[in-house]
Design a protein around this motif. Structure first.
Motif, PDB file in Angstrom:
ATOM      1  N   SER A   1       0.834  -1.210   0.000  1.00  0.00           N
ATOM      2  CA  SER A   1       0.000   0.000   0.000  1.00  0.00           C
ATOM      3  C   SER A   1       0.864   1.254   0.000  1.00  0.00           C
ATOM      4  O   SER A   1       0.496   2.278  -0.579  1.00  0.00           O
ATOM      5  CB  SER A   1      -0.959  -0.003   1.198  1.00  0.00           C
ATOM      6  OG  SER A   1      -0.253  -0.028   2.424  1.00  0.00           O
TER       7      SER A   1
ATOM      8  N   GLN B   1      -3.389   6.174   4.069  1.00  0.00           N
ATOM      9  CA  GLN B   1      -3.015   4.766   4.183  1.00  0.00           C
ATOM     10  C   GLN B   1      -3.069   4.315   5.634  1.00  0.00           C
ATOM     11  O   GLN B   1      -2.631   5.017   6.544  1.00  0.00           O
ATOM     12  CB  GLN B   1      -1.597   4.557   3.640  1.00  0.00           C
ATOM     13  CG  GLN B   1      -1.068   3.135   3.830  1.00  0.00           C
ATOM     14  CD  GLN B   1       0.442   3.053   3.721  1.00  0.00           C
ATOM     15  OE1 GLN B   1       1.097   4.054   3.455  1.00  0.00           O
ATOM     16  NE2 GLN B   1       1.002   1.876   3.939  1.00  0.00           N
TER      17      GLN B   1
ATOM     18  N   THR C   1      -5.493   1.570   1.347  1.00  0.00           N
ATOM     19  CA  THR C   1      -5.494   2.986   1.013  1.00  0.00           C
ATOM     20  C   THR C   1      -6.930   3.430   0.770  1.00  0.00           C
ATOM     21  O   THR C   1      -7.747   2.659   0.252  1.00  0.00           O
ATOM     22  CB  THR C   1      -4.659   3.307  -0.236  1.00  0.00           C
ATOM     23  OG1 THR C   1      -5.212   2.634  -1.365  1.00  0.00           O
ATOM     24  CG2 THR C   1      -3.214   2.909  -0.044  1.00  0.00           C
TER      25      THR C   1
END
Length: 286
Positions: free
Chosen positions: A171, A241, A246
Protein backbone atom coordinates in the motif's frame (compact mmCIF):
# COMPACT_ATOMS: atom_id res chain seq x y z
CA UNK A 1 -5.08 6.66 -8.75
CA UNK A 2 -3.18 3.78 -10.29
CA UNK A 3 0.34 4.16 -11.61
CA UNK A 4 3.15 2.41 -13.46
CA UNK A 5 6.50 3.26 -11.91
CA UNK A 6 7.31 3.76 -8.21
CA UNK A 7 9.87 5.97 -6.48
CA UNK A 8 11.74 4.98 -3.35
CA UNK A 9 9.47 5.93 -0.46
CA UNK A 10 12.20 8.01 1.14
CA UNK A 11 13.10 9.98 -1.96
CA UNK A 12 13.78 13.68 -1.71
CA UNK A 13 11.27 14.32 -4.51
CA UNK A 14 8.40 13.07 -2.36
CA UNK A 15 9.54 14.96 0.71
CA UNK A 16 10.16 18.21 -1.15
CA UNK A 17 6.56 18.24 -2.28
CA UNK A 18 5.27 17.09 1.09
CA UNK A 19 4.19 20.43 2.49
CA UNK A 20 1.50 20.65 -0.18
CA UNK A 21 -0.75 18.14 1.54
CA UNK A 22 -0.90 20.22 4.70
CA UNK A 23 -2.49 22.98 2.65
CA UNK A 24 -5.50 20.79 1.92
CA UNK A 25 -6.38 20.52 5.59
CA UNK A 26 -5.56 24.17 6.31
CA UNK A 27 -7.77 25.33 3.45
CA UNK A 28 -10.73 23.27 4.55
CA UNK A 29 -10.36 23.98 8.24
CA UNK A 30 -11.43 21.35 10.76
CA UNK A 31 -13.23 21.49 14.06
CA UNK A 32 -11.89 19.52 17.00
CA UNK A 33 -13.93 16.46 16.00
CA UNK A 34 -12.47 16.45 12.48
CA UNK A 35 -15.52 17.83 10.67
CA UNK A 36 -15.07 20.79 8.30
CA UNK A 37 -15.70 24.26 9.69
CA UNK A 38 -17.85 26.83 7.98
CA UNK A 39 -20.81 24.59 7.20
CA UNK A 40 -19.58 23.52 3.76
CA UNK A 41 -20.35 19.88 4.43
CA UNK A 42 -23.96 20.69 5.29
CA UNK A 43 -24.36 21.97 1.74
CA UNK A 44 -23.24 18.96 0.43
CA UNK A 45 -8.71 10.79 -11.03
CA UNK A 46 -18.87 4.57 -9.41
CA UNK A 47 -25.69 1.44 -2.86
CA UNK A 48 -27.89 3.15 -0.88
CA UNK A 49 -27.49 3.38 2.89
CA UNK A 50 -24.37 2.85 4.94
CA UNK A 51 -22.80 -0.57 4.38
CA UNK A 52 -23.25 -3.06 7.19
CA UNK A 53 -20.52 -2.81 9.79
CA UNK A 54 -19.42 0.75 9.05
CA UNK A 55 -21.30 2.28 11.94
CA UNK A 56 -22.40 5.20 9.76
CA UNK A 57 -21.48 7.94 12.21
CA UNK A 58 -18.52 9.96 13.35
CA UNK A 59 -15.55 11.23 11.38
CA UNK A 60 -11.81 10.84 11.63
CA UNK A 61 -9.59 13.73 12.64
CA UNK A 62 -6.98 14.84 10.12
CA UNK A 63 -5.17 17.08 12.61
CA UNK A 64 -2.76 15.68 15.23
CA UNK A 65 -4.80 16.66 18.29
CA UNK A 66 -4.65 13.30 20.08
CA UNK A 67 -2.50 12.40 23.06
CA UNK A 68 0.03 9.55 23.32
CA UNK A 69 -2.57 7.63 25.32
CA UNK A 70 -5.03 7.84 22.43
CA UNK A 71 -3.05 7.83 19.16
CA UNK A 72 -4.86 8.82 15.97
CA UNK A 73 -3.03 6.00 14.17
CA UNK A 74 -3.54 2.81 16.21
CA UNK A 75 -1.31 -0.24 16.01
CA UNK A 76 -2.23 -2.49 13.10
CA UNK A 77 -3.70 -5.87 14.05
CA UNK A 78 -2.06 -8.04 11.40
CA UNK A 79 -4.41 -10.93 12.19
CA UNK A 80 -7.23 -8.85 10.69
CA UNK A 81 -5.50 -8.34 7.32
CA UNK A 82 -7.36 -10.07 4.47
CA UNK A 83 -5.51 -12.95 2.86
CA UNK A 84 -7.79 -13.63 -0.10
CA UNK A 85 -9.64 -11.56 -2.69
CA UNK A 86 -12.96 -12.58 -1.13
CA UNK A 87 -11.84 -11.37 2.31
CA UNK A 88 -10.59 -8.15 0.76
CA UNK A 89 -13.93 -7.49 -0.96
CA UNK A 90 -15.69 -8.06 2.35
CA UNK A 91 -13.40 -5.53 4.01
CA UNK A 92 -14.09 -3.04 1.20
CA UNK A 93 -17.79 -3.18 2.04
CA UNK A 94 -17.11 -2.38 5.69
CA UNK A 95 -14.82 0.57 4.97
CA UNK A 96 -16.48 2.19 1.94
CA UNK A 97 -18.75 5.17 2.57
CA UNK A 98 -22.23 5.89 1.24
CA UNK A 99 -23.34 9.27 -0.09
CA UNK A 100 -24.61 10.42 3.33
CA UNK A 101 -21.04 10.54 4.62
CA UNK A 102 -20.33 13.51 2.33
CA UNK A 103 -23.50 15.49 3.01
CA UNK A 104 -27.29 15.62 2.60
CA UNK A 105 -27.18 17.08 -0.93
CA UNK A 106 -24.87 14.36 -2.28
CA UNK A 107 -26.48 11.62 -4.39
CA UNK A 108 -25.29 8.54 -6.24
CA UNK A 109 -24.06 8.89 -9.80
CA UNK A 110 -24.57 6.48 -12.68
CA UNK A 111 -22.57 4.30 -13.02
CA UNK A 112 -22.28 4.12 -9.25
CA UNK A 113 -19.79 1.40 -8.35
CA UNK A 114 -16.76 0.04 -10.15
CA UNK A 115 -15.81 -3.60 -10.64
CA UNK A 116 -13.59 -4.67 -7.67
CA UNK A 117 -11.55 -6.78 -10.08
CA UNK A 118 -10.57 -3.87 -12.34
CA UNK A 119 -7.95 -1.16 -11.85
CA UNK A 120 -7.20 2.30 -13.39
CA UNK A 121 -3.83 2.61 -15.12
CA UNK A 122 -2.24 5.81 -16.41
CA UNK A 123 -0.63 4.87 -19.72
CA UNK A 124 2.48 6.30 -21.34
CA UNK A 125 0.38 8.92 -23.12
CA UNK A 126 -1.07 10.17 -19.78
CA UNK A 127 -4.49 8.71 -20.59
CA UNK A 128 -6.38 6.70 -17.95
CA UNK A 129 -7.26 3.13 -18.93
CA UNK A 130 -9.02 0.29 -17.10
CA UNK A 131 -7.11 -2.99 -16.70
CA UNK A 132 -7.06 -6.09 -14.54
CA UNK A 133 -5.73 -5.92 -10.99
CA UNK A 134 -1.95 -5.97 -10.54
CA UNK A 135 -0.42 -8.71 -8.40
CA UNK A 136 -0.13 -6.46 -5.33
CA UNK A 137 -3.87 -5.59 -5.14
CA UNK A 138 -6.41 -7.98 -3.63
CA UNK A 139 -9.45 -5.81 -4.39
CA UNK A 140 -10.40 -2.21 -5.09
CA UNK A 141 -13.68 -0.36 -5.43
CA UNK A 142 -14.71 3.14 -6.43
CA UNK A 143 -18.09 4.74 -5.81
CA UNK A 144 -19.21 7.86 -7.68
CA UNK A 145 -21.38 10.62 -6.23
CA UNK A 146 -22.36 14.15 -7.16
CA UNK A 147 -24.20 17.25 -6.01
CA UNK A 148 -26.80 18.04 -8.71
CA UNK A 149 -26.61 21.36 -10.48
CA UNK A 150 -29.21 23.83 -9.18
CA UNK A 151 -29.77 27.43 -8.13
CA UNK A 152 -27.13 28.70 -10.54
CA UNK A 153 -24.44 26.32 -9.33
CA UNK A 154 -22.92 23.49 -11.34
CA UNK A 155 -22.59 19.79 -10.61
CA UNK A 156 -19.79 18.76 -8.24
CA UNK A 157 -18.52 15.20 -8.76
CA UNK A 158 -16.88 12.92 -6.21
CA UNK A 159 -15.19 9.53 -6.32
CA UNK A 160 -14.47 7.48 -3.19
CA UNK A 161 -11.93 4.68 -3.57
CA UNK A 162 -10.79 1.92 -1.21
CA UNK A 163 -7.97 -0.44 -2.19
CA UNK A 164 -6.80 -3.49 -0.25
CA UNK A 165 -3.27 -4.86 -0.67
CA UNK A 166 -1.60 -7.89 0.89
CA UNK A 167 0.44 -5.80 3.32
CA UNK A 168 1.60 -2.32 4.36
CA UNK A 169 4.61 -2.30 2.05
CA UNK A 170 2.42 -2.75 -1.03
CA UNK A 171 0.00 0.00 0.00
CA UNK A 172 2.96 2.31 0.61
CA UNK A 173 4.19 1.72 -2.92
CA UNK A 174 0.74 2.64 -4.24
CA UNK A 175 1.17 6.06 -2.64
CA UNK A 176 4.64 6.42 -4.13
CA UNK A 177 3.29 5.58 -7.59
CA UNK A 178 0.54 8.16 -7.19
CA UNK A 179 3.18 10.83 -6.62
CA UNK A 180 5.15 9.56 -9.63
CA UNK A 181 2.07 9.94 -11.84
CA UNK A 182 1.74 13.63 -10.98
CA UNK A 183 5.41 14.24 -11.74
CA UNK A 184 5.24 12.29 -15.00
CA UNK A 185 1.85 13.57 -16.19
CA UNK A 186 0.83 17.01 -14.88
CA UNK A 187 -1.83 16.94 -17.63
CA UNK A 188 -4.00 13.81 -17.76
CA UNK A 189 -6.97 12.63 -19.82
CA UNK A 190 -9.72 10.93 -17.80
CA UNK A 191 -11.78 9.99 -20.85
CA UNK A 192 -12.89 11.62 -24.08
CA UNK A 193 -13.92 15.20 -23.29
CA UNK A 194 -12.59 15.21 -19.70
CA UNK A 195 -9.10 16.32 -18.70
CA UNK A 196 -7.07 17.27 -15.62
CA UNK A 197 -4.60 20.12 -16.03
CA UNK A 198 -1.59 21.55 -14.14
CA UNK A 199 -1.54 18.86 -11.46
CA UNK A 200 0.86 19.07 -8.54
CA UNK A 201 1.09 16.77 -5.54
CA UNK A 202 2.78 15.99 -2.27
CA UNK A 203 3.28 13.27 0.32
CA UNK A 204 3.70 13.48 4.09
CA UNK A 205 4.65 10.47 6.15
CA UNK A 206 3.29 9.99 9.66
CA UNK A 207 4.77 12.63 11.95
CA UNK A 208 5.76 15.10 9.21
CA UNK A 209 4.22 18.56 9.16
CA UNK A 210 0.49 18.22 10.04
CA UNK A 211 0.23 14.48 9.39
CA UNK A 212 -0.64 12.76 12.66
CA UNK A 213 -3.61 10.82 11.30
CA UNK A 214 -2.34 8.44 8.58
CA UNK A 215 0.79 6.45 7.74
CA UNK A 216 1.07 8.24 4.39
CA UNK A 217 -0.94 11.31 3.36
CA UNK A 218 -0.98 12.16 -0.34
CA UNK A 219 -2.79 14.92 -2.17
CA UNK A 220 -2.89 16.20 -5.74
CA UNK A 221 -4.60 19.32 -7.01
CA UNK A 222 -5.11 21.07 -10.30
CA UNK A 223 -7.95 21.99 -12.63
CA UNK A 224 -10.69 19.98 -14.32
CA UNK A 225 -11.98 20.74 -17.82
CA UNK A 226 -14.99 19.00 -19.36
CA UNK A 227 -16.71 19.33 -22.71
CA UNK A 228 -20.01 18.79 -20.87
CA UNK A 229 -19.43 20.71 -17.62
CA UNK A 230 -17.09 23.44 -18.82
CA UNK A 231 -14.25 24.71 -16.68
CA UNK A 232 -11.53 25.00 -15.68
CA UNK A 233 -12.75 24.13 -12.18
CA UNK A 234 -10.85 23.11 -9.08
CA UNK A 235 -9.85 19.45 -8.82
CA UNK A 236 -8.32 17.67 -5.83
CA UNK A 237 -7.54 14.10 -4.75
CA UNK A 238 -6.66 13.10 -1.17
CA UNK A 239 -5.36 9.62 -0.29
CA UNK A 240 -4.50 8.09 3.08
CA UNK A 241 -3.02 4.77 4.18
CA UNK A 242 -3.49 2.44 7.14
CA UNK A 243 -1.75 -0.92 7.01
CA UNK A 244 -2.63 -2.73 3.76
CA UNK A 245 -5.44 -0.30 2.89
CA UNK A 246 -5.49 2.99 1.01
CA UNK A 247 -8.56 5.23 0.94
CA UNK A 248 -9.13 8.27 -1.26
CA UNK A 249 -11.61 10.95 -2.24
CA UNK A 250 -11.40 12.83 -5.56
CA UNK A 251 -13.50 15.93 -6.23
CA UNK A 252 -14.17 17.92 -9.39
CA UNK A 253 -15.55 21.37 -8.65
CA UNK A 254 -18.14 23.43 -10.49
CA UNK A 255 -19.45 26.96 -10.93
CA UNK A 256 -20.65 28.45 -7.66
CA UNK A 257 -18.27 26.45 -5.42
CA UNK A 258 -15.02 27.79 -4.00
CA UNK A 259 -11.85 25.72 -3.72
CA UNK A 260 -12.42 25.71 0.04
CA UNK A 261 -15.94 24.30 -0.38
CA UNK A 262 -14.64 21.43 -2.48
CA UNK A 263 -11.68 20.74 -0.16
CA UNK A 264 -14.02 20.53 2.84
CA UNK A 265 -15.96 17.69 1.24
CA UNK A 266 -12.71 15.86 0.51
CA UNK A 267 -11.46 16.22 4.08
CA UNK A 268 -14.74 14.96 5.49
CA UNK A 269 -14.88 11.95 3.17
CA UNK A 270 -11.25 10.94 3.61
CA UNK A 271 -11.53 11.28 7.38
CA UNK A 272 -14.57 9.00 7.49
CA UNK A 273 -12.93 6.37 5.30
CA UNK A 274 -9.75 6.40 7.38
CA UNK A 275 -11.69 6.15 10.64
CA UNK A 276 -13.50 3.07 9.36
CA UNK A 277 -10.26 1.48 8.14
CA UNK A 278 -8.72 1.95 11.58
CA UNK A 279 -11.80 0.52 13.28
CA UNK A 280 -11.63 -2.57 11.08
CA UNK A 281 -7.87 -3.21 11.20
CA UNK A 282 -6.52 -1.53 14.32
CA UNK A 283 -5.76 -3.22 17.62
CA UNK A 284 -8.32 -2.58 20.33
CA UNK A 285 -7.24 -0.08 23.00
CA UNK A 286 -6.10 -1.55 26.26
Amino acid sequence: MGGLVGHNRGSTVLRACGCAVAGLFLIAGCADDGTPKGGAASRTPAMSGTPSGTGGSGAGTPAPTGSPAAPLVPELDESKQPKTAAEARDLLGRIMIAEQALGPEVVRSTPFESDPGRWPVLDEGCVWQIAGLPADVLATRTRSFHIPAKDGRGRVRFNATVTVHHNREESGWETARAMEEVLRCPDQKLREGEELKKLWGGVLYLGEQMNGWTEDAFTESGTYVSAQDGGPYYYTWSQAQFGPVTVAIAARGAAGYTDEDVSAFVVQGTSRLMLQAKQELGKAAG
